[in-house]
Structures are given as C-alpha cells and as structure tokens.
Design a protein around this motif. Sequence first.
Motif, PDB file in Angstrom:
ATOM      1  N   ASP A   1       0.831  -1.205   0.000  1.00  0.00           N
ATOM      2  CA  ASP A   1       0.000   0.000   0.000  1.00  0.00           C
ATOM      3  C   ASP A   1       0.867   1.257   0.000  1.00  0.00           C
ATOM      4  OD1 ASP A   1      -2.292  -1.585   0.123  1.00  0.00           O
ATOM      5  OD2 ASP A   1      -2.430  -1.442   2.321  1.00  0.00           O
ATOM      6  N   MET A   2       1.903   1.253   0.840  1.00  0.00           N
ATOM      7  CA  MET A   2       2.796   2.407   0.912  1.00  0.00           C
ATOM      8  C   MET A   2       3.488   2.619  -0.425  1.00  0.00           C
ATOM      9  SD  MET A   2       6.222   3.575   1.196  1.00  0.00           S
ATOM     10  CE  MET A   2       6.973   1.985   1.254  1.00  0.00           C
ATOM     11  N   SER A   3       3.987   1.557  -1.040  1.00  0.00           N
ATOM     12  CA  SER A   3       4.691   1.678  -2.313  1.00  0.00           C
ATOM     13  C   SER A   3       3.788   2.260  -3.390  1.00  0.00           C
ATOM     14  CB  SER A   3       5.227   0.320  -2.766  1.00  0.00           C
ATOM     15  OG  SER A   3       5.807   0.432  -4.047  1.00  0.00           O
ATOM     16  N   ARG A   4       2.576   1.763  -3.475  1.00  0.00           N
ATOM     17  CA  ARG A   4       1.646   2.265  -4.493  1.00  0.00           C
ATOM     18  C   ARG A   4       1.319   3.748  -4.258  1.00  0.00           C
ATOM     19  NH1 ARG A   4       1.329  -1.714  -7.706  1.00  0.00           N
ATOM     20  NH2 ARG A   4       0.585  -3.786  -7.200  1.00  0.00           N
ATOM     21  N   SER A   5       1.128   4.135  -2.998  1.00  0.00           N
ATOM     22  CA  SER A   5       0.810   5.531  -2.683  1.00  0.00           C
ATOM     23  C   SER A   5       1.970   6.467  -3.001  1.00  0.00           C
ATOM     24  CB  SER A   5       0.442   5.673  -1.201  1.00  0.00           C
ATOM     25  OG  SER A   5      -0.732   4.964  -0.912  1.00  0.00           O
TER      26      SER A   5
ATOM     27  N   ARG B   1       3.196   6.533  -7.106  1.00  0.00           N
ATOM     28  CA  ARG B   1       2.369   7.241  -8.096  1.00  0.00           C
ATOM     29  C   ARG B   1       2.781   8.708  -8.201  1.00  0.00           C
ATOM     30  NH1 ARG B   1      -3.547   8.622  -5.807  1.00  0.00           N
ATOM     31  NH2 ARG B   1      -2.860   9.352  -3.775  1.00  0.00           N
ATOM     32  N   PHE B   2       3.399   9.258  -7.138  1.00  0.00           N
ATOM     33  CA  PHE B   2       3.924  10.624  -7.190  1.00  0.00           C
ATOM     34  C   PHE B   2       5.430  10.622  -7.479  1.00  0.00           C
ATOM     35  CE2 PHE B   2       0.293  11.032  -4.174  1.00  0.00           C
ATOM     36  CZ  PHE B   2      -0.527  11.756  -5.026  1.00  0.00           C
ATOM     37  N   ALA B   3       6.139   9.658  -6.926  1.00  0.00           N
ATOM     38  CA  ALA B   3       7.586   9.601  -7.123  1.00  0.00           C
ATOM     39  C   ALA B   3       7.951   9.262  -8.561  1.00  0.00           C
ATOM     40  CB  ALA B   3       8.202   8.574  -6.168  1.00  0.00           C
ATOM     41  N   PHE B   4       7.138   8.420  -9.198  1.00  0.00           N
ATOM     42  CA  PHE B   4       7.415   7.967 -10.564  1.00  0.00           C
ATOM     43  C   PHE B   4       6.188   8.184 -11.442  1.00  0.00           C
ATOM     44  CE2 PHE B   4       9.592   5.053  -7.525  1.00  0.00           C
ATOM     45  CZ  PHE B   4      10.872   5.562  -7.678  1.00  0.00           C
ATOM     46  N   ARG B   5       5.714   9.400 -11.468  1.00  0.00           N
ATOM     47  CA  ARG B   5       4.515   9.769 -12.229  1.00  0.00           C
ATOM     48  C   ARG B   5       4.699   9.386 -13.696  1.00  0.00           C
ATOM     49  NH1 ARG B   5       0.262  13.512 -11.347  1.00  0.00           N
ATOM     50  NH2 ARG B   5       1.156  13.642  -9.277  1.00  0.00           N
ATOM     51  N   ASN B   6       3.707   8.723 -14.248  1.00  0.00           N
ATOM     52  CA  ASN B   6       3.705   8.307 -15.659  1.00  0.00           C
ATOM     53  C   ASN B   6       4.852   7.357 -16.000  1.00  0.00           C
ATOM     54  OD1 ASN B   6       1.414   9.950 -16.197  1.00  0.00           O
ATOM     55  ND2 ASN B   6       2.754  11.726 -16.412  1.00  0.00           N
ATOM     56  N   GLU B   7       5.343   6.620 -14.993  1.00  0.00           N
ATOM     57  CA  GLU B   7       6.409   5.640 -15.218  1.00  0.00           C
ATOM     58  C   GLU B   7       6.000   4.306 -14.585  1.00  0.00           C
ATOM     59  OE1 GLU B   7      10.616   7.347 -15.087  1.00  0.00           O
ATOM     60  OE2 GLU B   7       9.527   8.668 -13.703  1.00  0.00           O
ATOM     61  N   PRO B   8       5.059   3.608 -15.210  1.00  0.00           N
ATOM     62  CA  PRO B   8       4.539   2.374 -14.600  1.00  0.00           C
ATOM     63  C   PRO B   8       5.614   1.314 -14.353  1.00  0.00           C
ATOM     64  CG  PRO B   8       3.720   2.653 -16.850  1.00  0.00           C
ATOM     65  CD  PRO B   8       4.431   3.916 -16.484  1.00  0.00           C
ATOM     66  N   GLU B   9       6.638   1.264 -15.176  1.00  0.00           N
ATOM     67  CA  GLU B   9       7.700   0.269 -14.964  1.00  0.00           C
ATOM     68  C   GLU B   9       8.478   0.559 -13.675  1.00  0.00           C
ATOM     69  OE1 GLU B   9      10.006   0.221 -18.542  1.00  0.00           O
ATOM     70  OE2 GLU B   9       8.409  -0.745 -19.690  1.00  0.00           O
ATOM     71  N   LYS B  10       8.772   1.827 -13.417  1.00  0.00           N
ATOM     72  CA  LYS B  10       9.460   2.199 -12.176  1.00  0.00           C
ATOM     73  C   LYS B  10       8.551   1.977 -10.968  1.00  0.00           C
ATOM     74  CE  LYS B  10      12.993   5.445 -13.652  1.00  0.00           C
ATOM     75  NZ  LYS B  10      13.554   6.790 -13.471  1.00  0.00           N
ATOM     76  N   GLN B  11       7.265   2.262 -11.135  1.00  0.00           N
ATOM     77  CA  GLN B  11       6.320   2.015 -10.048  1.00  0.00           C
ATOM     78  C   GLN B  11       6.301   0.533  -9.691  1.00  0.00           C
ATOM     79  OE1 GLN B  11       2.533   3.637 -11.299  1.00  0.00           O
ATOM     80  NE2 GLN B  11       3.283   5.740 -11.260  1.00  0.00           N
ATOM     81  N   GLN B  12       6.269  -0.309 -10.704  1.00  0.00           N
ATOM     82  CA  GLN B  12       6.244  -1.754 -10.457  1.00  0.00           C
ATOM     83  C   GLN B  12       7.564  -2.238  -9.866  1.00  0.00           C
ATOM     84  OE1 GLN B  12       3.453  -3.741 -10.769  1.00  0.00           O
ATOM     85  NE2 GLN B  12       4.725  -5.177  -9.629  1.00  0.00           N
ATOM     86  N   SER B  13       8.662  -1.696 -10.349  1.00  0.00           N
ATOM     87  CA  SER B  13       9.978  -2.065  -9.823  1.00  0.00           C
ATOM     88  C   SER B  13      10.082  -1.699  -8.340  1.00  0.00           C
ATOM     89  CB  SER B  13      11.072  -1.366 -10.628  1.00  0.00           C
ATOM     90  OG  SER B  13      12.329  -1.640 -10.091  1.00  0.00           O
TER      91      SER B  13
ATOM     92  N   SER C   1       9.552  15.625  -2.476  1.00  0.00           N
ATOM     93  CA  SER C   1       8.286  15.909  -3.155  1.00  0.00           C
ATOM     94  C   SER C   1       7.186  16.205  -2.129  1.00  0.00           C
ATOM     95  CB  SER C   1       7.868  14.698  -4.002  1.00  0.00           C
ATOM     96  OG  SER C   1       6.496  14.768  -4.321  1.00  0.00           O
ATOM     97  N   PRO C   2       6.533  17.360  -2.248  1.00  0.00           N
ATOM     98  CA  PRO C   2       5.450  17.676  -1.308  1.00  0.00           C
ATOM     99  C   PRO C   2       4.351  16.611  -1.285  1.00  0.00           C
ATOM    100  CG  PRO C   2       6.072  19.631  -2.546  1.00  0.00           C
ATOM    101  CD  PRO C   2       6.791  18.468  -3.175  1.00  0.00           C
ATOM    102  N   LYS C   3       4.042  16.015  -2.421  1.00  0.00           N
ATOM    103  CA  LYS C   3       2.983  15.004  -2.463  1.00  0.00           C
ATOM    104  C   LYS C   3       3.407  13.718  -1.763  1.00  0.00           C
ATOM    105  CE  LYS C   3       0.614  16.887  -6.437  1.00  0.00           C
ATOM    106  NZ  LYS C   3       0.198  16.733  -7.813  1.00  0.00           N
TER     107      LYS C   3
END
Length: 180
Positions: free
Chosen positions: A58-62, A65-77, A137-139
């Motif tokens: 849950d923490m990783s997904r939250s 999504r801001f740390a790697f905006r529009n980078e689904p591969e980095k989000q999954q990694s 990142s503020p978000k």
Amino acid sequence: MELKDAITSRRSVKIFDHDMHIDDEALYEALKLSTDAPNHGMREPWRIVHVSKDRLGDMSRSVSRFAFRNEPEKQQSHFDAVTKLGGLLVMIVKRDPRQKENLENHLAFGTYAQNLMLLLYEAGIGTCWKSPEYIFSPKVRKVLGVQADEDLVGFLYLTDLEGKIPPKKPRHTESFISEY
C-alpha cells in the motif's frame, strides 16, 4: 557483541531478493533504546513511521504514483523491491527555524539513527538507509504524513541478515585528521 565489533562490522544490507520477515518486538525495543542518543536540550527531534510488512505494498503504491509519475515500470519495480523487505521505517526529523537548533536537531537525529542501526544489527536485523530524490516531493511527504515543520530524511529498509553481508570497504582513517 562488543561495541567496537558492532561499529566495525555493521554494513548496509542490500539483499532484497527474497521474502523477509523480521521480529517486530526486537524492532520496537531498538526504536525505544535508540532514544538514549545525545540530543541538545532533550528536544528528541526524531519521529519514526513504521511501515509493517503487510502495509509495504500500500505504501509503495501511494508513494510511487507521485515519485514515478507516468512511469509504470518504475512504479512496479519499486513495488517489487519494497514488498520483499521485512518492513520499512520512515525517518523524520523536526525542523527548527533557528539555524543552530536546526543543525543540532539533524545531528541528534544522526546519533539516533546510528544507535538504531547498531541495535538492529545486534538483534539480527539488517538495515539499508535510502534517501531517494523523491523524499523532497510535497505530495510524497503528504502521503507519508510529514508535517510542514519536519524533514523527511529517508527510509530505513529492514531486512534479515541472511545471505552475504558486504565486505568492509577501506576507510580513510588518517587523511581527515589535522592538527591546529
């Protein structure tokens, strides 16, 4: 374990390739004992958010999504790496508007963190400090509950000590000392 041995043998453990579990009781004991760190004016400027193993996804997904905006591969990694940990600590220090006190708070936090990493090592829990660029990142700060008067200084990845502990790298033990 002798203190000298703990200091010279503790290493950042970066082996996250298997499902790890840590002893939360030992973790919380180390978190509490670490507060004996020296800190100016007994301000105790540290705050820790424990992300337990069952909340890492849950923490990783939250965060991602801001740390790697529009980078689904980095989000999954990020998700794949983080969810293999035994847990994670969000490391937060109280900011002070006064320059001297702010420096003291950060130095005190460093002593707290060193105490914590040594105590966890002694308890058989490996650690690896991460300070990725997105901690500013503020978000991301908002997702992690970091207040306006606090600094997010990084994450302490919690691992087991199974596998290979990295060898000690040479230290520069002479060139940093000079005499007045």
